[in-house]
Design a protein around this motif. Structure first.
Motif, PDB file in Angstrom:
ATOM      1  N   ASN A 148      -3.299 -16.245 -13.614  1.00 22.06           N
ATOM      2  CA  ASN A 148      -3.343 -17.165 -14.784  1.00 22.06           C
ATOM      3  C   ASN A 148      -4.763 -16.786 -15.600  1.00 22.06           C
ATOM      4  OD1 ASN A 148      -4.019 -19.388 -16.182  1.00 22.06           O
ATOM      5  ND2 ASN A 148      -4.806 -20.611 -14.602  1.00 22.06           N
ATOM      6  N   HIS A 149      -4.478 -16.537 -16.918  1.00 18.16           N
ATOM      7  CA  HIS A 149      -5.441 -15.858 -17.729  1.00 18.16           C
ATOM      8  C   HIS A 149      -6.552 -16.767 -18.100  1.00 18.16           C
ATOM      9  CE1 HIS A 149      -6.876 -13.018 -20.765  1.00 18.16           C
ATOM     10  NE2 HIS A 149      -6.898 -13.939 -21.689  1.00 18.16           N
ATOM     11  N   VAL A 150      -6.441 -18.109 -17.878  1.00 22.91           N
ATOM     12  CA  VAL A 150      -7.417 -18.925 -18.065  1.00 22.91           C
ATOM     13  C   VAL A 150      -8.025 -19.704 -16.815  1.00 22.91           C
ATOM     14  CG1 VAL A 150      -6.933 -19.531 -20.719  1.00 22.91           C
ATOM     15  CG2 VAL A 150      -5.665 -20.684 -18.926  1.00 22.91           C
ATOM     16  N   ASN A 151      -7.809 -19.091 -15.752  1.00 18.53           N
ATOM     17  CA  ASN A 151      -8.117 -19.582 -14.469  1.00 18.53           C
ATOM     18  C   ASN A 151      -9.575 -19.896 -14.537  1.00 18.53           C
ATOM     19  OD1 ASN A 151      -9.873 -17.524 -13.266  1.00 18.53           O
ATOM     20  ND2 ASN A 151      -7.894 -16.460 -12.861  1.00 18.53           N
ATOM     21  N   LEU A 152     -10.185 -20.948 -13.456  1.00 24.02           N
ATOM     22  CA  LEU A 152     -11.378 -21.220 -13.591  1.00 24.02           C
ATOM     23  C   LEU A 152     -12.727 -20.115 -13.364  1.00 24.02           C
ATOM     24  CD1 LEU A 152     -13.356 -23.773 -13.302  1.00 24.02           C
ATOM     25  CD2 LEU A 152     -12.888 -23.883 -11.074  1.00 24.02           C
ATOM     26  N   ARG A 153     -12.117 -19.390 -12.461  1.00 24.51           N
ATOM     27  CA  ARG A 153     -13.150 -18.141 -12.653  1.00 24.51           C
ATOM     28  C   ARG A 153     -13.411 -17.337 -13.759  1.00 24.51           C
ATOM     29  NH1 ARG A 153     -11.909 -13.134 -11.710  1.00 24.51           N
ATOM     30  NH2 ARG A 153      -9.827 -13.527 -10.902  1.00 24.51           N
ATOM     31  N   LYS A 154     -12.240 -17.262 -14.344  1.00 27.51           N
ATOM     32  CA  LYS A 154     -12.375 -16.214 -15.728  1.00 27.51           C
ATOM     33  C   LYS A 154     -13.102 -17.190 -16.877  1.00 27.51           C
ATOM     34  CE  LYS A 154      -8.698 -13.285 -14.721  1.00 27.51           C
ATOM     35  NZ  LYS A 154      -7.165 -12.792 -15.385  1.00 27.51           N
ATOM     36  N   ARG A 155     -12.777 -18.486 -17.010  1.00 31.89           N
ATOM     37  CA  ARG A 155     -13.644 -19.317 -17.848  1.00 31.89           C
ATOM     38  C   ARG A 155     -15.045 -19.378 -17.600  1.00 31.89           C
ATOM     39  NH1 ARG A 155      -9.809 -24.621 -18.710  1.00 31.89           N
ATOM     40  NH2 ARG A 155      -7.697 -23.657 -18.388  1.00 31.89           N
ATOM     41  N   PHE A 156     -15.747 -19.369 -16.459  1.00 31.85           N
ATOM     42  CA  PHE A 156     -17.000 -19.089 -16.128  1.00 31.85           C
ATOM     43  C   PHE A 156     -17.285 -17.804 -16.585  1.00 31.85           C
ATOM     44  CE2 PHE A 156     -16.772 -22.531 -12.619  1.00 31.85           C
ATOM     45  CZ  PHE A 156     -17.535 -23.476 -13.594  1.00 31.85           C
ATOM     46  N   LEU A 208     -16.124 -20.330  -2.093  1.00 34.88           N
ATOM     47  CA  LEU A 208     -14.753 -20.412  -1.728  1.00 34.88           C
ATOM     48  C   LEU A 208     -14.292 -22.009  -1.660  1.00 34.88           C
ATOM     49  CD1 LEU A 208     -11.959 -19.340  -1.921  1.00 34.88           C
ATOM     50  CD2 LEU A 208     -11.958 -18.931   0.653  1.00 34.88           C
ATOM     51  N   ARG A 209     -14.926 -22.839  -0.840  1.00 30.79           N
ATOM     52  CA  ARG A 209     -14.642 -24.207  -0.685  1.00 30.79           C
ATOM     53  C   ARG A 209     -15.049 -25.073  -2.107  1.00 30.79           C
ATOM     54  NH1 ARG A 209     -12.549 -25.813   3.992  1.00 30.79           N
ATOM     55  NH2 ARG A 209     -13.168 -24.371   5.797  1.00 30.79           N
ATOM     56  N   ALA A 210     -15.962 -24.763  -2.701  1.00 34.86           N
ATOM     57  CA  ALA A 210     -16.293 -25.594  -4.039  1.00 34.86           C
ATOM     58  C   ALA A 210     -15.284 -25.048  -5.175  1.00 34.86           C
ATOM     59  CB  ALA A 210     -17.530 -25.125  -4.513  1.00 34.86           C
ATOM     60  N   TYR A 211     -14.809 -23.949  -5.145  1.00 35.58           N
ATOM     61  CA  TYR A 211     -13.887 -23.446  -6.134  1.00 35.58           C
ATOM     62  C   TYR A 211     -12.719 -24.323  -5.757  1.00 35.58           C
ATOM     63  CZ  TYR A 211     -10.824 -20.279  -8.333  1.00 35.58           C
ATOM     64  OH  TYR A 211      -9.807 -19.377  -9.260  1.00 35.58           O
ATOM     65  N   LEU A 212     -12.133 -24.356  -4.258  1.00 37.69           N
ATOM     66  CA  LEU A 212     -10.954 -24.999  -4.081  1.00 37.69           C
ATOM     67  C   LEU A 212     -10.882 -26.423  -4.440  1.00 37.69           C
ATOM     68  CD1 LEU A 212      -9.968 -23.479  -0.830  1.00 37.69           C
ATOM     69  CD2 LEU A 212      -8.805 -22.903  -2.892  1.00 37.69           C
ATOM     70  N   ALA A 213     -12.352 -27.009  -4.118  1.00 35.26           N
ATOM     71  CA  ALA A 213     -12.110 -28.496  -4.647  1.00 35.26           C
ATOM     72  C   ALA A 213     -12.159 -28.759  -6.068  1.00 35.26           C
ATOM     73  CB  ALA A 213     -13.624 -28.816  -3.954  1.00 35.26           C
ATOM     74  N   ALA A 214     -12.728 -27.797  -6.841  1.00 38.04           N
ATOM     75  CA  ALA A 214     -12.807 -27.776  -8.375  1.00 38.04           C
ATOM     76  C   ALA A 214     -11.302 -27.962  -8.944  1.00 38.04           C
ATOM     77  CB  ALA A 214     -13.808 -27.070  -8.992  1.00 38.04           C
ATOM     78  N   SER A 215     -10.643 -26.835  -8.391  1.00 38.51           N
ATOM     79  CA  SER A 215      -9.463 -26.379  -9.090  1.00 38.51           C
ATOM     80  C   SER A 215      -8.371 -27.556  -8.572  1.00 38.51           C
ATOM     81  CB  SER A 215      -8.901 -25.167  -8.727  1.00 38.51           C
ATOM     82  OG  SER A 215      -8.766 -24.916  -7.106  1.00 38.51           O
ATOM     83  N   ARG A 216      -8.525 -28.311  -7.406  1.00 40.70           N
ATOM     84  CA  ARG A 216      -7.645 -29.206  -6.874  1.00 40.70           C
ATOM     85  C   ARG A 216      -7.370 -30.323  -7.965  1.00 40.70           C
ATOM     86  NH1 ARG A 216     -10.176 -30.448  -2.624  1.00 40.70           N
ATOM     87  NH2 ARG A 216      -9.122 -28.894  -1.157  1.00 40.70           N
ATOM     88  N   PHE A 217      -8.365 -30.522  -8.651  1.00 42.99           N
ATOM     89  CA  PHE A 217      -8.353 -31.878  -9.759  1.00 42.99           C
ATOM     90  C   PHE A 217      -7.756 -31.293 -11.040  1.00 42.99           C
ATOM     91  CE2 PHE A 217     -11.822 -33.072  -6.825  1.00 42.99           C
ATOM     92  CZ  PHE A 217     -11.362 -34.153  -6.333  1.00 42.99           C
TER      93      PHE A 217
END
Length: 280
Positions: free
Chosen positions: A157-165, A228-237
């Protein structure tokens, strides 16, 4: 398993079998690399015994999980990544595939099976590496899928959460520059990553019926464990911020490939009068 991805007992057994046989220690963690979610996606559409062609399979680690679950798998790759050519890596990959009951075809000499042979063709983390349009490749692979069979692709995903940050902090969303600069020979890294709209457009251009497009996690290994757990929680929504797009599209009865646009379609798409204007 640590609970990042849920797996039933059958999946646990298959993954354990692959890890035990895989010749490269520490190469992957099935919970962080998408092996489980990938196999679960296949299970939703096809039962054991179905024939699957995995194009760009590399060391066949993902293919092997499906083979351990009872699918009849054929892996295809040119095995030309830099690490494939070092030491005994290629030999070990082929030995592993044979041990797992996977037919392995090397593109430098092996011929692909005939038309209508497979229930599914899949390409995982492949399309983003292509320097040219995937049109001819995918049309050719789809000819080997039966009517009603499936194309299953996963792409970063070119616009995933990690890359946006990363972009917000002024960092690149592309591969590490040093890796690009020092890579020997032709660049084999990412050329074009995908968005959800790109996946849908791909299926439409291939004349397939989209059955599923969803954000998932196949590259959690790139996220530091402490986050990792925070990342998963944020992307879940917001599933569109997950690291990978997963698409399953179905080949309709009477499918015919569309190899190119005619002139009127090209003008409507681009606003240009002819292909020659692209050069100016």
């Amino acid at each position: 398993m640590q609970g990042y991805i849920k797996a039933d007992a059958e999946m646990e057994r298959a993954v354990a079998q692959v890890i035990d046989a895989f010749p490269f220690g520490g190469y992957f963690d099935p919970e962080l690399g998408g092996h489980i979610t990938l196999a679960q996606t296949v299970q939703r559409f096809l039962g054991p015994g179905s024939r699957i062609l995995d194009f760009g399979a590399g060391p066949a680690d993902k293919t092997a999980v499906l083979a351990a679950l009872g699918y009849r798998c054929t892996a295809v790759d040119d095995l030309q990544d830099e690490w494939h050519k070092r030491g005994r890596a290629r030999e070990l990959i082929l030995d592993f595939a044979e041990k797992m009951g996977i037919e392995y075809i090397q593109l430098d000499g092996g011929a692909l099976p005939s038309a209508g042979t497979f229930d599914m063709v899949m390409l995982h983390d492949v399309l983003e590496h292509l320097h040219d349009s995937p049109r001819d490749l995918l049309n050719g692979l789809l000819e080997r899928v039966r009517d009603g069979g499936y194309l299953f692709v996963t792409v970063p995903n070119h616009v995933n959460l990690r890359k946006r940050f990363d972009v917000l902090r002024g960092r690149t969303s592309h591969p590490q520059y040093e890796l690009y600069y020092w890579y020997p020979g032709n660049w084999r890294g990412h050329v074009r990553e995908y968005t959800e709209g790109d996946c849908v457009a791909l299926a439409k251009a291939l004349r397939l019926q989209v059955r599923e497009v969803r954000g998932t996690h196949h590259m959690l290994c790139k996220v530091p464990r402490r986050f990792l757990r925070a990342y998963l929680a944020a992307s879940r929504f917001v599933p569109s911020t997950r690291d990978t797009w997963s698409m399953v599209a179905q080949k309709p009865p009477g499918w015919v490939a569309k190899p190119e646009l005619d002139d009127s379609e090209f003008r409507r798409l681009t606003g240009l009068k002819s292909w020659g204007e692209l050069a100016h």
